[in-house]
Structure formats: structure tokens, C-alpha cells
Design a protein around this motif. Structure first.
Motif, PDB file in Angstrom:
ATOM      1  N   ALA A 110      42.817  51.594  27.203  1.00 16.27           N
ATOM      2  CA  ALA A 110      42.847  51.402  28.661  1.00 16.27           C
ATOM      3  C   ALA A 110      44.303  51.210  29.079  1.00 16.27           C
ATOM      4  O   ALA A 110      45.173  50.955  28.242  1.00 16.27           O
ATOM      5  CB  ALA A 110      42.011  50.196  29.076  1.00 16.27           C
ATOM      6  N   PHE A 111      44.558  51.318  30.393  1.00 20.31           N
ATOM      7  CA  PHE A 111      45.960  51.311  30.834  1.00 20.31           C
ATOM      8  C   PHE A 111      46.640  49.968  30.617  1.00 20.31           C
ATOM      9  O   PHE A 111      47.868  49.877  30.683  1.00 20.31           O
ATOM     10  CB  PHE A 111      46.058  51.718  32.315  1.00 20.31           C
ATOM     11  N   LYS A 112      45.881  48.923  30.329  1.00 20.73           N
ATOM     12  CA  LYS A 112      46.483  47.607  30.124  1.00 20.73           C
ATOM     13  C   LYS A 112      47.502  47.626  28.980  1.00 20.73           C
ATOM     14  O   LYS A 112      48.428  46.820  28.968  1.00 20.73           O
ATOM     15  CB  LYS A 112      45.411  46.558  29.833  1.00 20.73           C
ATOM     16  N   ASP A 113      47.327  48.535  28.029  1.00 15.77           N
ATOM     17  CA  ASP A 113      48.294  48.631  26.925  1.00 15.77           C
ATOM     18  C   ASP A 113      49.700  48.979  27.416  1.00 15.77           C
ATOM     19  O   ASP A 113      50.687  48.617  26.761  1.00 15.77           O
ATOM     20  CB  ASP A 113      47.859  49.714  25.923  1.00 15.77           C
ATOM     21  N   GLY A 144      37.437  42.871  31.162  1.00 16.31           N
ATOM     22  CA  GLY A 144      37.009  43.732  30.063  1.00 16.31           C
ATOM     23  C   GLY A 144      38.148  44.333  29.263  1.00 16.31           C
ATOM     24  O   GLY A 144      38.095  44.382  28.040  1.00 16.31           O
ATOM     25  N   ASP A 145      39.199  44.787  29.937  1.00 12.46           N
ATOM     26  CA  ASP A 145      40.246  45.513  29.224  1.00 12.46           C
ATOM     27  C   ASP A 145      41.505  44.694  28.945  1.00 12.46           C
ATOM     28  O   ASP A 145      42.134  44.858  27.897  1.00 12.46           O
ATOM     29  CB  ASP A 145      40.623  46.781  29.994  1.00 12.46           C
ATOM     30  N   THR A 146      41.876  43.813  29.862  1.00 14.60           N
ATOM     31  CA  THR A 146      43.070  42.988  29.630  1.00 14.60           C
ATOM     32  C   THR A 146      42.905  42.152  28.367  1.00 14.60           C
ATOM     33  O   THR A 146      43.858  41.969  27.595  1.00 14.60           O
ATOM     34  CB  THR A 146      43.336  42.058  30.827  1.00 14.60           C
ATOM     35  N   THR A 266      40.950  50.410  41.572  1.00 15.45           N
ATOM     36  CA  THR A 266      41.555  49.090  41.737  1.00 15.45           C
ATOM     37  C   THR A 266      40.565  47.935  41.565  1.00 15.45           C
ATOM     38  O   THR A 266      39.423  48.019  41.984  1.00 15.45           O
ATOM     39  CB  THR A 266      42.208  49.012  43.140  1.00 15.45           C
ATOM     40  N   GLY A 267      41.065  46.869  40.930  1.00 13.95           N
ATOM     41  CA  GLY A 267      40.294  45.647  40.775  1.00 13.95           C
ATOM     42  C   GLY A 267      41.104  44.455  41.243  1.00 13.95           C
ATOM     43  O   GLY A 267      40.962  43.949  42.345  1.00 13.95           O
ATOM     44  N   ASN A 268      42.046  44.032  40.391  1.00 14.93           N
ATOM     45  CA  ASN A 268      42.858  42.858  40.693  1.00 14.93           C
ATOM     46  C   ASN A 268      44.121  43.214  41.485  1.00 14.93           C
ATOM     47  O   ASN A 268      44.972  42.377  41.723  1.00 14.93           O
ATOM     48  CB  ASN A 268      43.236  42.163  39.376  1.00 14.93           C
ATOM     49  N   PHE A 269      44.263  44.481  41.855  1.00 11.60           N
ATOM     50  CA  PHE A 269      45.346  44.968  42.709  1.00 11.60           C
ATOM     51  C   PHE A 269      46.708  44.986  42.017  1.00 11.60           C
ATOM     52  O   PHE A 269      47.745  45.023  42.668  1.00 11.60           O
ATOM     53  CB  PHE A 269      45.439  44.144  44.013  1.00 11.60           C
ATOM     54  N   GLY A 270      46.738  44.980  40.667  1.00 18.61           N
ATOM     55  CA  GLY A 270      48.013  44.996  39.969  1.00 18.61           C
ATOM     56  C   GLY A 270      48.601  46.402  39.866  1.00 18.61           C
ATOM     57  O   GLY A 270      49.765  46.635  40.197  1.00 18.61           O
ATOM     58  N   ASN A 271      47.776  47.338  39.419  1.00 21.23           N
ATOM     59  CA  ASN A 271      48.240  48.697  39.189  1.00 21.23           C
ATOM     60  C   ASN A 271      48.739  49.339  40.487  1.00 21.23           C
ATOM     61  O   ASN A 271      49.830  49.912  40.546  1.00 21.23           O
ATOM     62  CB  ASN A 271      47.064  49.498  38.590  1.00 21.23           C
ATOM     63  N   ILE A 272      47.958  49.214  41.539  1.00 22.17           N
ATOM     64  CA  ILE A 272      48.345  49.843  42.809  1.00 22.17           C
ATOM     65  C   ILE A 272      49.561  49.126  43.419  1.00 22.17           C
ATOM     66  O   ILE A 272      50.405  49.753  44.062  1.00 22.17           O
ATOM     67  CB  ILE A 272      47.150  49.889  43.796  1.00 22.17           C
ATOM     68  N   PRO A 319      33.002  48.317  35.090  1.00 19.98           N
ATOM     69  CA  PRO A 319      33.024  46.849  35.045  1.00 19.98           C
ATOM     70  C   PRO A 319      34.419  46.249  35.201  1.00 19.98           C
ATOM     71  O   PRO A 319      34.551  45.125  35.696  1.00 19.98           O
ATOM     72  CB  PRO A 319      32.447  46.520  33.662  1.00 19.98           C
ATOM     73  N   SER A 320      35.464  46.983  34.802  1.00 14.43           N
ATOM     74  CA  SER A 320      36.814  46.424  34.900  1.00 14.43           C
ATOM     75  C   SER A 320      37.259  46.278  36.349  1.00 14.43           C
ATOM     76  O   SER A 320      38.311  45.699  36.619  1.00 14.43           O
ATOM     77  CB  SER A 320      37.803  47.302  34.137  1.00 14.43           C
ATOM     78  N   MET A 321      36.475  46.819  37.276  1.00 12.56           N
ATOM     79  CA  MET A 321      36.777  46.679  38.703  1.00 12.56           C
ATOM     80  C   MET A 321      35.733  45.830  39.415  1.00 12.56           C
ATOM     81  O   MET A 321      35.697  45.799  40.652  1.00 12.56           O
ATOM     82  CB  MET A 321      36.855  48.059  39.357  1.00 12.56           C
ATOM     83  N   PRO A 398      34.315  56.219  34.031  1.00 11.44           N
ATOM     84  CA  PRO A 398      33.768  55.833  35.342  1.00 11.44           C
ATOM     85  C   PRO A 398      34.805  55.245  36.310  1.00 11.44           C
ATOM     86  O   PRO A 398      34.672  55.423  37.524  1.00 11.44           O
ATOM     87  CB  PRO A 398      32.705  54.772  34.986  1.00 11.44           C
ATOM     88  N   HIS A 399      35.821  54.542  35.811  1.00 13.55           N
ATOM     89  CA  HIS A 399      36.831  53.992  36.724  1.00 13.55           C
ATOM     90  C   HIS A 399      37.631  55.120  37.373  1.00 13.55           C
ATOM     91  O   HIS A 399      37.863  55.136  38.574  1.00 13.55           O
ATOM     92  CB  HIS A 399      37.772  53.042  35.969  1.00 13.55           C
ATOM     93  N   THR A 400      38.044  56.075  36.545  1.00 15.82           N
ATOM     94  CA  THR A 400      38.782  57.221  37.051  1.00 15.82           C
ATOM     95  C   THR A 400      37.911  58.006  38.035  1.00 15.82           C
ATOM     96  O   THR A 400      38.404  58.519  39.054  1.00 15.82           O
ATOM     97  CB  THR A 400      39.210  58.118  35.878  1.00 15.82           C
ATOM     98  N   SER A 424      44.287  57.633  35.807  1.00 13.20           N
ATOM     99  CA  SER A 424      43.143  57.482  34.901  1.00 13.20           C
ATOM    100  C   SER A 424      43.375  56.258  34.029  1.00 13.20           C
ATOM    101  O   SER A 424      44.342  56.185  33.274  1.00 13.20           O
ATOM    102  CB  SER A 424      42.982  58.728  34.039  1.00 13.20           C
ATOM    103  N   THR A 425      42.462  55.281  34.152  1.00 11.72           N
ATOM    104  CA  THR A 425      42.746  53.964  33.592  1.00 11.72           C
ATOM    105  C   THR A 425      42.091  53.678  32.251  1.00 11.72           C
ATOM    106  O   THR A 425      42.439  52.698  31.598  1.00 11.72           O
ATOM    107  CB  THR A 425      42.335  52.869  34.599  1.00 11.72           C
ATOM    108  N   ALA A 426      41.119  54.493  31.830  1.00 14.04           N
ATOM    109  CA  ALA A 426      40.466  54.200  30.549  1.00 14.04           C
ATOM    110  C   ALA A 426      39.930  55.463  29.903  1.00 14.04           C
ATOM    111  O   ALA A 426      39.672  56.466  30.573  1.00 14.04           O
ATOM    112  CB  ALA A 426      39.332  53.198  30.733  1.00 14.04           C
TER     113      ALA A 426
HETATM  114  C1  LIG Z   1      42.063  46.625  34.862  1.00 13.14           C
HETATM  115  C2  LIG Z   1      41.414  47.935  35.154  1.00 13.14           C
HETATM  116  C3  LIG Z   1      41.356  48.458  36.452  1.00 13.14           C
HETATM  117  C4  LIG Z   1      41.863  47.692  37.648  1.00 13.14           C
HETATM  118  O1  LIG Z   1      43.242  47.514  37.625  1.00 13.14           O
HETATM  119  P1  LIG Z   1      43.945  46.394  38.518  1.00 13.14           P
HETATM  120  O2  LIG Z   1      45.363  46.426  38.171  1.00 13.14           O
HETATM  121  O3  LIG Z   1      43.262  45.107  38.151  1.00 13.14           O
HETATM  122  O4  LIG Z   1      43.659  46.753  39.949  1.00 13.14           O
HETATM  123  C5  LIG Z   1      40.818  49.711  36.619  1.00 13.14           C
HETATM  124  N1  LIG Z   1      40.321  50.415  35.572  1.00 13.14           N
HETATM  125  C6  LIG Z   1      40.354  49.936  34.318  1.00 13.14           C
HETATM  126  C7  LIG Z   1      39.769  50.755  33.216  1.00 13.14           C
HETATM  127  C8  LIG Z   1      40.900  48.687  34.053  1.00 13.14           C
HETATM  128  O5  LIG Z   1      40.923  48.216  32.799  1.00 13.14           O
END
Ligand SMILES: *Cc1c(COP(=O)(O)O)cnc(C)c1O
Length: 494
Positions: A110-113, A144-146, A266-272, A319-321, A398-400, A424-426
Motif C-alpha cells: 500500500a502507499f503507506k510504504d 488497515g495499511d499504516t 481519501t481517508g485521513n486527508f494525508g495523501n491529498i 476499509p482504509s478509507m 477498491p480504493h483506487t 492508486s493506493t493499494a
Molecule cells: C491510507 C489509505 C488511504 C487514505 O489515505 P489518507 O492519506 O489517509 O487520506 C487510501 N487508500 C489506501 C489503500 C490506504 O491505505
């Protein structure tokens, strides 16, 4: 020029990046924001010829006051090397002027890496620079991913210890297995009987709990965060927007200097928010499109200026969102409020007391000038996965797919067909059951591993090795606790 950091709530004095990384959260409960931004326009020149770690260093080094620039560049080289399968942030062109930025080729898919391979190196650098003795104890709330990315980044890093709280019923099977099988002598993984917001609120509470802090201090531990509340998580994310733009320009997907729109699930608004900082640095981004799932609190906020977390929480295929309280929005509010910490404090007090707040008209216009929001229902998400695959052969998670749907909706409703970057985040394999459900509705896999195998047979896309290996790894972490017992659970684990 040294860039210093201050609290969104105005407390304390300006600190270096090294100090902000070490602290995580400001002592007054606010988030660190930069007092100035480096000019990014020159950073693009010749960038597409560089390997990713050099692109990243170009963007990241100017932010990192309190560090030796050579050390930061070396940390980038180590972070973005062998841990990634191939280039860390490749682009994939789809039809209709859409480029997908794949950020899931790191060790946890996932993009958290992208941030959490670098953060431990920045953290140890900051520890050394501060002369800090004892252990830095990193508390993480994860949707889930962090969690896995932080465990993977910090496992057995000297001078650190990491504890991850995840929502017991709120992560995918693969996400849970990734965390509960984690090895390392300095890691703790605890399931919270609640949702992500409960876990995040609980972690924030630990940061301001004087009794807990005193007990940690007595044990020689100081607290920090690996959530995107930590500035050290955001800076590495700014870099890949520059990298993506350089690649788009080099491939002709956009004329050099011409604007692109960027759509971020977007979930926690960090990436955007990282994309927004890139834009403020001069990267030609026109509109930022904030894509939500059925937990559409951000989409409603961008339309009405009213943030209202008092609503049902939904479990979705992304779920990560699944988040109703987006921490990093506070950094944007600080800007919308003209840098007035009193105003931010008042909005955040409203959120804490009543679960809601409202923007003034001028603040809402400033928000809407740069951002658009949209949301996607569960069945639309699965349809987006299926349609994209049918039309292009491309498999997305699914997030993408939430982003794909919201981007299409945005274009249809506005007529704004500016070339777009879709983040694409995961990896689809992290959410194999739902991706398979979208592509082969009749399939009935026995579990997530069976779903992965069927998905691989169907699409020919190779399954990432680390996910395959999970099947046989023993479970090492089975602790769980109620949201109000997080401090006790940690003390028991230590
Ligand atoms: C964390 C995450 C998001 C949301 O990213 P934020 O920076 O929290 O908005 C979206 N997709 C995936 C797969 C994530 O792990």
C-alpha cells in the motif's frame, strides 16, 4: 533558508523538522505546519532522468531543517531501494487522459510504504541529533495499511518501539494477517473493539494523558506518532507528485508546464494534503479531487462547508478509507483560516464537543477554489473495477476504484477534462475477495488466499510474494482491548 514548524493551534515556539518528526504531535494537541515552503518549480528540471530516490531527495531535503542534507539523501537512497519491487512510483497510462500513479510496490503493498520506509531513518536521525536517551515509543492507529507499514519500517530499529491499534472488525483479512504475524522484538499489535475513529481518538488521548506520559517517562520512553499527523509522514508523499508530473510530461501525457488534475482516494486527508503542498510549491496541479466511499463526510464538507461526523459509520470494500474524523484536515483549515490558530482551535473544539463545525463563506470559497469532492457507493466501486478491467485489462483495488468513479463523475458534471493523475493506493491482492467479486461475480473462494489464486488465474497479474508467504506464518499477536482501555493494554504489553 531554514524551514521551521509551528502548531496549527498556536502553542509553543517554532521547531526544526527533526524536532517535529521526533515529537509527532504538538504538545497543545495541534499539528505541525511549515512556516514557508520551498520553491518547487526548479525541482522538475531534468527530474524524469533521475532514479526515484534522487527525485525524492530533491523535494524532501529542503524541508528537513535540523538534519544534514547528505544524511537525508542517503536515507532516501536506502528507503527507496531493494525494499520496493521495481521503481517505487511508476505511472500507467489509461485511455481518456488518465494516468494511474501506482504507489503500492513497497513491502506491504500500500502507499503507506512510500513514507514509512523513510520515516524510521528520519526518526533515528532525529534521535541522534537530539541526544535523546531511552526509547522513542511510536503509537499508531491504523485503518488497515499504516499499521503494517509502520511495523515493517520500525521492526528492530534500535532506540524505537512501536505499538499498533487496529479496528478489530474493520480491516481486510490480508491486512489483519499482515499485522498479527509481524516479527520483531520491539513491536506490539492490539485489536481495538471499535472502529478506526475509536482507535485514532484513543491514540490522540494517550498523547495528552499526563498520567500515561509520566509512567512512560519513568520507563525511559517518550511518545511519538507514525500516523500522518507526523510531518515526517507527509513530506515523503509530496515527492511522488513531482515525480509523477515529471513522468507525465516526459511521456507526453501533459505538455510541460500545463496543468493536471489529481484525484486521490481519501481517508485521513494525508495523501491529498501532500498534493496540495506540492501545488503550493508550484507544481502545475489545477484541481484536487477528493474521493470518498460511503463514509462521505469529506464530500459533504467540500460541497457545503459543514463538517459533521455525527452519522452512521459504514464498513465498505475500501476499509482504509472508513473514517469519519480526518485528522489532516486541520492543516488545511489552518490555511483556510488565514493562519489564525485561534480560529483552528475554535473549530477543533466544536468537533470535540459536538462532532461538527462549519466554515464561513470566505473559507468555503477558498476551499472550493482548489478542491472538489465526490463519493462512491459500494456497488459503484465494484462496477468501476469491472468496467476498467473490461475496457483496458487493468486491475485496480477498491480504493483506487473509488477514485476512478469519482473522477469520472467529476468530469461528467463539470466538463473539466484536464489530463488527470489518479493515485492508486493499494495492490488489488490486498483486497482480493472484493476485487474477485467484481471481476467474477459467480466465484465462491473459501478464503482470501483462494481469492488471490483465482484472481491470479483470471488476470495473469502476479501475486506479491509477501502476501503469498502470509499463508504459513504463525500468529504472534492476539491482544485486544476496549477503546477506553488502550493505556492499560499498552502497560500490560510492556
Ligand atoms: C491510507 C489509505 C488511504 C487514505 O489515505 P489518507 O492519506 O489517509 O487520506 C487510501 N487508500 C489506501 C489503500 C490506504 O491505505
Amino acid at each position: 533558508m531554514q524551514i521551521l514548524y509551528t502548531s496549527t493551534r498556536g502553542g509553543g515556539h517554532a521547531v526544526s523538522a527533526a524536532f517535529a518528526v521526533l515529537q509527532g504531535l504538538c504538545p497543545d494537541g495541534g499539528l505541525y505546519v511549515p512556516s514557508a515552503l520551498p520553491d518547487g518549480r526548479a525541482m522538475l528540471s531534468g527530474m524524469s532522468a533521475l532514479p526515484y530516490h534522487e527525485r525524492a531527495a530533491r523535494v524532501i531535503v529542503p524541508f528537513m531543517s535540523g538534519y544534514d542534507p547528505g544524511d537525508v539523501a542517503m536515507a532516501c537512497k536506502q528507503a527507496y531501494g531493494d525494499a520496493f519491487e521495481g521503481p517505487p512510483a511508476p505511472l500507467r497510462a489509461l485511455p481518456e487522459d488518465v494516468c494511474v500513479l501506482e504507489l503500492y510496490h513497497g513491502p506491504t503493498q500500500a502507499f503507506k510504504d512510500m513514507a514509512l520506509q523513510l520515516l524510521p531513518r528520519l526518526m533515528t536521525g532525529a534521535i541522534a541529533a537530539s541526544g535523546h536517551r531511552g526509547e522513542v515509543f511510536i503509537l499508531v492507529a491504523t485503518s488497515g495499511d499504516t499499521g503494517k507499514a509502520a511495523l515493517c519500517g520500525f521492526a528492530d530499529v534500535p532506540g524505537t518501539r512501536v505499538a499498533v491499534f487496529y479496528p478489530g472488525g474493520g480491516v481486510s483479512d490480508m491486512q489483519r494477517r499482515q499485522m498479527v504475524t509481524q516479527e520483531g522484538g520491539n513491536v506490539h499489535v492490539i485489536a481495538v473493539q471499535g472502529n478506526f475513529d475509536d482507535a485514532q481518538t484513543g491514540v490522540k488521548r494517550l498523547f495528552t494523558d499526563a498520567d500515561f506520559a509520566a509512567r512512560m517517562k519513568a520507563m525511559g520512553k517518550s511518545l511519538s506518532s507514525a500516523n500522518s499527523m507526523n510531518w515526517g509522514r507527509l513530506v515523503p508523499q509530496i515527492a511522488y507528485y513531482f515525480s509523477a508530473y515529471a513522468d507525465m510530461a516526459a511521456s507526453g501525457a501533459v505538455r510541460a508546464g500545463a496543468p493536471v488534475n489529481v484525484c486521490v482516494p481519501t481517508g485521513n486527508f494525508g495523501n491529498i494534503l501532500a498534493a496540495h503542498y506540492a501545488r503550493r510549491m508550484g507544481l502545475p496541479i489545477a484541481r484536487l479531487i477528493c474521493a470518498s466511499n460511503r463514509n462521505r463526510v469529506l464530500a459533504d464538507f467540500m460541497e457545503t462547508g459543514r463538517y459533521d461526523s455525527r452519522r452512521a459509520f459504514h464498513l465498505t470494500p475500501s476499509p482504509s478509507m472508513d473514517i469519519l474524523v480526518s485528522s489532516n484536515l486541520e492543516r488545511l483549515l489552518f490555511e483556510l483560516a488565514g493562519g489564525n490558530p485561534g480560529r483552528v482551535g475554535a473549530l477543533m473544539a466544536g468537533l470535540a464537543a459536538e462532532g461538527r463545525y462549519s466554515l464561513q463563506d470566505d473559507e468555503l470559497s477558498a476551499l472550493q477554489a482548489g478542491f472538489a469532492g465526490g463519493w462512491c457507493a459500494d456497488e459503484q466501486c465494484l462496477a468501476a473495477i469491472a468496467d476498467t478491467y473490461a475496457q483496458t485489462g487493468y486491475v485496480m483495488d477498491p480504493h483506487t476504484a473509488v477514485g476512478r468513479h469519482v473522477l469520472a463523475q467529476y468530469r461528467a458534471s463539470t466538463g473539466d477534462n484536464t489530463p488527470a493523475l489518479l493515485v492508486s493506493t493499494a495492490s488489488p491482492y490486498k483486497f482480493a475477495s472484493d476485487v474477485l467479486k467484481a471481476l467474477a461475480p459467480g466465484a465462491r473462494p473459501a478464503d482470501d488466499f483462494a481469492a488471490c489464486e483465482q484472481l491470479q488465474r483470471l488476470t495473469g497479474m502476479p501475486m506479491p510474494g509477501p502476501l503469498r508467504a502470509l499463508h504459513t506464518l504463525p500468529v504472534r499477536h492476539s491482544a485486544q482491548c476496549a477503546p477506553e482501555d488502550m493505556a492499560a493494554a499498552l502497560l500490560a504489553a510492556l
